[in-house]
Design an enzyme around this catalytic site. Structure first.
Site, PDB file in Angstrom:
ATOM      1  N   ASP A   1       1.621   3.459   3.256  1.00 49.70           N
ATOM      2  CA  ASP A   1       0.617   4.410   2.765  1.00 49.70           C
ATOM      3  C   ASP A   1       1.299   5.731   2.418  1.00 49.70           C
ATOM      4  OD1 ASP A   1      -1.878   5.274   1.940  1.00 49.70           O
ATOM      5  OD2 ASP A   1      -2.598   5.756   3.949  1.00 49.70           O
TER       6      ASP A   1
ATOM      7  N   HIS B   1      -5.306  -0.106   6.073  1.00 50.59           N
ATOM      8  CA  HIS B   1      -4.789   0.756   7.159  1.00 50.59           C
ATOM      9  C   HIS B   1      -5.706   0.694   8.382  1.00 50.59           C
ATOM     10  CE1 HIS B   1      -7.468   3.558   5.111  1.00 50.59           C
ATOM     11  NE2 HIS B   1      -6.568   3.906   4.208  1.00 50.59           N
TER      12      HIS B   1
ATOM     13  N   HIS C   1       0.850  -1.187   0.000  1.00 50.69           N
ATOM     14  CA  HIS C   1       0.000   0.000   0.000  1.00 50.69           C
ATOM     15  C   HIS C   1       0.884   1.234   0.000  1.00 50.69           C
ATOM     16  CE1 HIS C   1      -3.935   1.945   1.662  1.00 50.69           C
ATOM     17  NE2 HIS C   1      -3.265   2.788   0.894  1.00 50.69           N
TER      18      HIS C   1
END
Length: 389
Positions: free
Chosen positions: A277, A219, A63
């Site tokens: 992220d 997340h 991610h």
């Protein structure tokens, strides 16, 4: 290129730790043999003395939106290569380029560009694609574009999968939306891992999604219905349901260190997938970048309404996780290696050090500073630190 034997390393295979270990890498960039100091040295092999450094499987980030000023949604080979180089400087050897919510044509352009660059980036290997959005719940959208959120439609999903050219490995959506369960089933049947994220789902709705093929959360704790003692929500479902692997942004900003420890103790490292992220400004100095502000490691929308991704790296995530949990390196390592490899269906060739797998690894000092990063046996980054630092 002939064989290379790596010697005199504290070798973490992902399954065991070998003091004074050796690893033989073929000229094709795969591991031929791995073991202790008695491993025979092939004739004419190049010998690389690690000087007692730690040799670990490379980190896999499933991610990641960008870094060092480059972003997946830039839809250019140069941006993907820039992301690749930046994250290789922090121990990542493979990653899934991750989209964000946008118009369909812009998403398709980014998907097609990434599909053409899979396996061809100069640093960390672009190993596939993560579609995050546009099928997200407005209530939990965070920094995702409100304007372009929409319900999942089979024709559009098929178009996105086609644009990804067989490289779509992970999709984040809100399964409680109309058409959400059908989308989960459709994607899972196609061999794609489906994740619940930016979702306001109840426990019962997540249980139904698990039955449809959901195996992942995006997340965890961020962008989701929170844990309440009368309605566990998606946050509670991730803790309670063994079928779900939970992503974690371990920067101490997105999730409090005490909750990081709670997640690891509840799920175990085999069900926690550390991610960055990271977004385009990750790695850049504090300041304004488009619609976000970087300050002291935090990246937020200019209006302050939401965090907007992170500036985290995988190596820093490892250090943070060790500090927050008190766990040793070998216990946490799967969360950065074998777990993301499994969730992205890359585990046949990546995620651990074993004969037949890609020689994707990092060399670290005893203090966990990065010495060098290797992808398929080739050095893609060297820090300049001596191996015995």
């Amino acid at each position: 290129m002939g064989e290379t034997i790596w010697t005199n390393a504290k070798l973490y295979t992902g399954y065991r730790v070998i003091d004074n270990g050796r690893m033989i890498v073929s000229g094709q960039g795969t591991i031929r043999a791995i073991g202790d100091e008695l491993l025979p040295v092939p004739a004419h092999a190049q010998v690389r003395d690690c000087g007692g450094a730690l040799l670990l499987p490379g980190f896999i980030d499933v991610h990641v939106h960008g870094g060092d000023g480059h972003g997946m949604m830039d839809a250019s080979p140069e941006a993907l290569d820039g992301m690749s180089r930046f994250h290789a400087r922090h121990g990542t050897t493979a990653f899934l380029a991750t989209t964000s919510t946008a118009r369909a044509d812009r998403i398709e352009r980014a998907l097609r560009c990434a599909a053409e660059r899979v396996g061809g980036t100069p640093g960390a290997e672009l190993a596939g694609i993560h579609l995050e959005g546009p099928y997200l719940n407005e209530k939990r959208r965070g920094a995702q574009s409100k304007e372009h959120l929409r319900l999942p439609q089979p024709e559009e999903i098929d178009a996105f999968v086609e644009a990804a050219g067989g490289h779509m490995r992970l999709v984040t959506l809100a399964p409680e939306l109309e058409g959400g369960l059908a989308a989960v089933s459709r994607l899972a049947a196609g061999g794609i891992t489906v994740s619940a994220g930016h979702s306001d789902a109840t426990l019962r709705e997540i249980e139904a999604a698990v039955q449809a093929g959901l195996t992942h959360t995006t997340h965890h704790f961020n962008g989701m219905s929170p844990l309440h003692h009368r309605e566990p929500g998606l946050a509670g479902a991730g803790l309670a349901l063994g079928e779900l692997t939970t992503e974690l942004i371990c920067d101490g900003i997105h999730v409090h260190p005490a909750v990081v420890k709670l997640l690891f103790e509840t799920k175990g490292p085999d069900k926690v997938c550390l991610i960055t992220d990271a977004v385009s400004p990750a790695g850049l100095p504090d300041g304004e970048y488009g619609d976000v502000v970087v300050s002291g490691g935090e990246i937020r929308l200019k209006d302050g309404s939401s965090l907007a991704g992170s500036s985290l790296t995988m190596l820093q995530a490892l250090k943070n996780a060790m500090r927050f949990t008190g766990y040793p390196l070998e216990k946490l390592l799967p969360s950065l290696t074998s777990v993301p490899a499994r969730q992205a269906k890359l585990d046949r060739t990546k995620g651990s050090l074993a004969p037949g797998k890609h020689a994707d690894f990092v060399l670290l000092t005893a203090g966990l500073e990065l010495i060098a990063t290797y992808v398929r046996g080739a050095e893609v980054y060297r820090s300049g630190l001596p191996v015995n630092a």
